[in-house]
Design an enzyme around this catalytic site. Structure first.
Site, PDB file in Angstrom:
ATOM      1  N   SER A   1      35.266  46.593  43.680  1.00 57.25           N
ATOM      2  CA  SER A   1      34.203  46.821  44.660  1.00 57.25           C
ATOM      3  C   SER A   1      33.299  47.934  44.177  1.00 57.25           C
ATOM      4  O   SER A   1      33.783  48.983  43.742  1.00 57.25           O
ATOM      5  CB  SER A   1      34.808  47.243  46.002  1.00 57.25           C
ATOM      6  OG  SER A   1      35.969  46.503  46.271  1.00 57.25           O
TER       7      SER A   1
ATOM      8  N   ASP B   1      38.687  45.473  53.333  1.00 60.72           N
ATOM      9  CA  ASP B   1      38.486  45.331  51.885  1.00 60.72           C
ATOM     10  C   ASP B   1      39.519  44.387  51.279  1.00 60.72           C
ATOM     11  O   ASP B   1      39.517  44.147  50.084  1.00 60.72           O
ATOM     12  CB  ASP B   1      38.584  46.716  51.219  1.00 60.72           C
ATOM     13  CG  ASP B   1      38.107  46.683  49.769  1.00 60.72           C
ATOM     14  OD1 ASP B   1      38.561  47.521  48.968  1.00 60.72           O
ATOM     15  OD2 ASP B   1      37.317  45.777  49.437  1.00 60.72           O
TER      16      ASP B   1
ATOM     17  N   GLN C   1      29.677  44.032  51.167  1.00 65.88           N
ATOM     18  CA  GLN C   1      30.184  44.697  49.955  1.00 65.88           C
ATOM     19  C   GLN C   1      29.627  43.973  48.727  1.00 65.88           C
ATOM     20  O   GLN C   1      29.486  42.736  48.742  1.00 65.88           O
ATOM     21  CB  GLN C   1      31.712  44.612  49.938  1.00 65.88           C
ATOM     22  CG  GLN C   1      32.343  45.067  48.632  1.00 65.88           C
ATOM     23  CD  GLN C   1      33.865  44.914  48.650  1.00 65.88           C
ATOM     24  OE1 GLN C   1      34.432  44.236  47.804  1.00 65.88           O
ATOM     25  NE2 GLN C   1      34.522  45.548  49.607  1.00 65.88           N
TER      26      GLN C   1
HETATM   27  C1  LIG Z   1      32.522  49.788  38.502  1.00 70.35           C
HETATM   28  C2  LIG Z   1      32.772  50.755  37.355  1.00 70.35           C
HETATM   29  C3  LIG Z   1      33.908  50.247  36.494  1.00 70.35           C
HETATM   30  C4  LIG Z   1      31.501  50.866  36.524  1.00 70.35           C
HETATM   31  O1  LIG Z   1      31.738  51.882  35.575  1.00 70.35           O
HETATM   32  P1  LIG Z   1      31.165  51.748  34.097  1.00 70.35           P
HETATM   33  O2  LIG Z   1      31.463  53.000  33.350  1.00 70.35           O
HETATM   34  O3  LIG Z   1      29.744  51.308  34.137  1.00 70.35           O
HETATM   35  O4  LIG Z   1      32.130  50.636  33.487  1.00 70.35           O
HETATM   36  P2  LIG Z   1      31.759  49.194  32.849  1.00 70.35           P
HETATM   37  O5  LIG Z   1      30.890  49.343  31.657  1.00 70.35           O
HETATM   38  O6  LIG Z   1      31.259  48.305  33.922  1.00 70.35           O
HETATM   39  O7  LIG Z   1      33.197  48.717  32.400  1.00 70.35           O
HETATM   40  C5  LIG Z   1      34.175  48.569  33.414  1.00 70.35           C
HETATM   41  C6  LIG Z   1      35.262  47.696  32.854  1.00 70.35           C
HETATM   42  O8  LIG Z   1      34.727  46.405  32.550  1.00 70.35           O
HETATM   43  C7  LIG Z   1      34.957  46.153  31.156  1.00 70.35           C
HETATM   44  N1  LIG Z   1      33.758  45.454  30.689  1.00 70.35           N
HETATM   45  C8  LIG Z   1      32.546  45.970  30.468  1.00 70.35           C
HETATM   46  N2  LIG Z   1      31.704  44.993  30.074  1.00 70.35           N
HETATM   47  C9  LIG Z   1      32.445  43.844  30.057  1.00 70.35           C
HETATM   48  C10 LIG Z   1      32.157  42.487  29.750  1.00 70.35           C
HETATM   49  N3  LIG Z   1      30.937  42.104  29.348  1.00 70.35           N
HETATM   50  N4  LIG Z   1      33.143  41.570  29.838  1.00 70.35           N
HETATM   51  C11 LIG Z   1      34.378  41.952  30.254  1.00 70.35           C
HETATM   52  N5  LIG Z   1      34.725  43.212  30.556  1.00 70.35           N
HETATM   53  C12 LIG Z   1      33.756  44.144  30.459  1.00 70.35           C
HETATM   54  C13 LIG Z   1      35.097  47.488  30.498  1.00 70.35           C
HETATM   55  O9  LIG Z   1      35.874  47.350  29.336  1.00 70.35           O
HETATM   56  C14 LIG Z   1      35.817  48.260  31.557  1.00 70.35           C
HETATM   57  O10 LIG Z   1      37.177  47.882  31.515  1.00 70.35           O
HETATM   58  P3  LIG Z   1      38.292  49.023  31.406  1.00 70.35           P
HETATM   59  O11 LIG Z   1      38.082  49.926  32.587  1.00 70.35           O
HETATM   60  O12 LIG Z   1      37.989  49.716  30.116  1.00 70.35           O
HETATM   61  O13 LIG Z   1      39.601  48.288  31.448  1.00 70.35           O
HETATM   62  C15 LIG Z   1      33.133  52.151  37.931  1.00 70.35           C
HETATM   63  O14 LIG Z   1      32.049  52.630  38.678  1.00 70.35           O
HETATM   64  C16 LIG Z   1      34.377  52.090  38.783  1.00 70.35           C
HETATM   65  O15 LIG Z   1      35.489  51.927  38.318  1.00 70.35           O
HETATM   66  N6  LIG Z   1      34.181  52.222  40.135  1.00 70.35           N
HETATM   67  C17 LIG Z   1      35.317  52.127  41.062  1.00 70.35           C
HETATM   68  C18 LIG Z   1      35.561  50.664  41.444  1.00 70.35           C
HETATM   69  C19 LIG Z   1      36.790  50.613  42.341  1.00 70.35           C
HETATM   70  O16 LIG Z   1      37.827  51.153  42.012  1.00 70.35           O
HETATM   71  N7  LIG Z   1      36.677  49.962  43.552  1.00 70.35           N
HETATM   72  C20 LIG Z   1      37.746  49.948  44.513  1.00 70.35           C
HETATM   73  C21 LIG Z   1      38.959  49.218  44.020  1.00 70.35           C
HETATM   74  S1  LIG Z   1      38.611  47.515  43.805  1.00 70.35           S
HETATM   75  C22 LIG Z   1      39.219  46.917  45.293  1.00 70.35           C
HETATM   76  O17 LIG Z   1      40.015  47.539  45.917  1.00 70.35           O
HETATM   77  C23 LIG Z   1      38.750  45.640  45.800  1.00 70.35           C
HETATM   78  C24 LIG Z   1      39.881  44.639  45.673  1.00 70.35           C
HETATM   79  C25 LIG Z   1      39.362  43.489  44.832  1.00 70.35           C
HETATM   80  C26 LIG Z   1      40.143  42.273  45.228  1.00 70.35           C
HETATM   81  O18 LIG Z   1      39.757  41.645  46.235  1.00 70.35           O
HETATM   82  O19 LIG Z   1      41.182  42.050  44.555  1.00 70.35           O
END
Ligand SMILES: CC(C)(COP(=O)(O)OP(=O)(O)OC[C@H]1O[C@@H](n2cnc3c(N)ncnc32)[C@H](O)[C@@H]1OP(=O)(O)O)[C@@H](O)C(=O)NCCC(=O)NCCSC(=O)CCCC(=O)O
Length: 342
Positions: free
Chosen positions: A277, A256, A327
């Site tokens: 992700s 990841d 992913q």
């Molecule tokens: C994916 C989400 C966020 C979806 O949940 P949701 O309630 O539907 O949230 P959301 O409405 O999508 O909002 C999330 C976030 O996106 C923001 N947002 C929403 N719409 C916009 C827009 N148009 N423009 C810019 N930003 C927008 C919202 O304000 C939310 O931001 P916030 O959390 O409030 O800071 C949720 O399911 C979640 O957090 N899942 C876990 C994701 C995660 O933690 N994955 C693993 C960690 S990421 C990783 O390790 C990969 C590394 C990436 C890399 O390579 O660096």
């Protein structure tokens, strides 16, 4: 927490042991040569923190484990690879030594909170004749942050065997590590102060993974490129032979890292405002050592709708395909005021 040997991390609590499973099974065996030798002892002293800490879950109850954090990205949401790796460790605990992890599929449903540990609740879905399936919920504050299904199979050789060909790239010995590249860049006399701060922050991060980008300007998004990225990767420190389930858990952690960023490579004029992700699927094809250099071939066949699809192939140095992953991530971007000078 009692000191657990590497073998215990993914050792099975299931009773099944079979005398006829092949030599390179999950039992730990000492390295060739004298395990008390200074070299072996040095290696043991340098055991990977992924093994001694991140993937060394505490057993709370039957099929209930607790994991802690070692490194957290600057987003301050738990690194997805950590949660996947720990979930696979939890799933593997109740699977016999004669079974090998062959695939996992998971969804990240909430951001992980680095201030509290993660609980892993395992559900023993099915123990079949050849395949065994486990379902794992990673839980914080009483809510799932990840749901994961993992499948394990007995060794069942087949005449059907093929794979793509590993990309031709320079060997890791001819390339610089991410840290060496950052120090090289920091040595440039005309480097602007604001870049020095960011680069020194990068150097200070204790990521338990070593990386050697094949093409640094692409890896650091200095130049626009097609959504493809190649880098050598391995766990930092010593893990050793033996427990293939453990190496799969480390590979899941590694898989990841820097994967989702592949979808951003064609857009140097944009940076991620919110990137995370959404899901992660992984398939394990052959035996490998996650503490030895492997080539990570990443590509993004598609992006749109604030999402990006990325795929990765982990290659052993001898050209054998070790693992594949796919992913999808949410990618919300905003224009970069000045292109990165990295
Ligand atoms: C994916 C989400 C966020 C979806 O949940 P949701 O309630 O539907 O949230 P959301 O409405 O999508 O909002 C999330 C976030 O996106 C923001 N947002 C929403 N719409 C916009 C827009 N148009 N423009 C810019 N930003 C927008 C919202 O304000 C939310 O931001 P916030 O959390 O409030 O800071 C949720 O399911 C979640 O957090 N899942 C876990 C994701 C995660 O933690 N994955 C693993 C960690 S990421 C990783 O390790 C990969 C590394 C990436 C890399 O390579 O660096």
């Amino acid at each position: 927490m009692a000191e657990r040997k590497v073998g215990d991390i993914c050792g099975s609590s299931a009773s099944t042991t079979s005398d006829d499973h092949p030599k390179d099974t999950l039992d730990l065996k000492p390295e060739d040569g004298d395990p008390e030798s200074p070299e072996a002892q040095k290696d043991q002293d340098l055991k990977s923190v992924l093994v001694t800490s991140v993937l060394n879950l505490e057993e709370i109850d039957v099929d209930l484990y607790r994991g802690t954090h070692h490194w957290v990205p600057r987003t301050q949401r738990l690194f997805g690879g950590q949660i996947i790796g720990q979930a696979l460790v939890a799933a593997a605990k109740s699977v016999g030594d004669n079974l090998y992890a062959h695939s996992l599929h998971c969804y990240f449903v909430r951001a992980g909170d680095p201030k509290v540990p993660v609980l892993y609740q395992v559900d023993r879905i099915r123990d079949g004749r050849s395949f065994t399936v486990r379902s794992v919920r990673a839980i914080q504050h009483g809510q799932p942050i990840l749901i994961c299904q993992a499948s394990f199979q007995m060794l069942q050789p087949s005449p059907l065997q093929h794979q793509f060909t590993m990309p031709a790239v320079p060997p890791p010995e001819d390339l610089l590590t991410a840290e060496e590249l950052i120090r090289l860049y920091l040595s440039k006399p005309d480097l602007a102060e604001k870049y020095k701060l960011g680069l020194n922050k990068l150097l200070a991060i204790e990521v338990p993974i070593e990386i050697k980008p094949v093409n640094p300007p692409v890896f650091y998004k200095v130049t626009a490129s097609e959504p493809k990225n190649l880098f050598w990767v391995r766990a930092r420190g010593y893990i050793g032979e033996g427990n293939m389930k453990l190496h799969c858990c480390v590979a899941a952690y590694v898989s990841d890292f820097a994967l989702l960023g592949t979808a951003l490579l064609p857009y140097p004029g944009y940076r991620a405002q919110f990137a995370a992700s959404l899901d992660h699927a992984m398939w394990f094809h052959s035996t490998f050592r996650s503490d030895e250099w492997m080539l990570y071939e990443c590509e993004s066949p598609w992006a749109g709708g604030s999402r990006g699809l990325v795929q990765g192939r982990l290659w052993r140095r001898d050209g054998v395909l070790a693992a594949s992953c796919s992913q999808e991530g949410v990618l919300r971007v905003k224009p970069v005021t000045r292109p990165s000078k990295l």
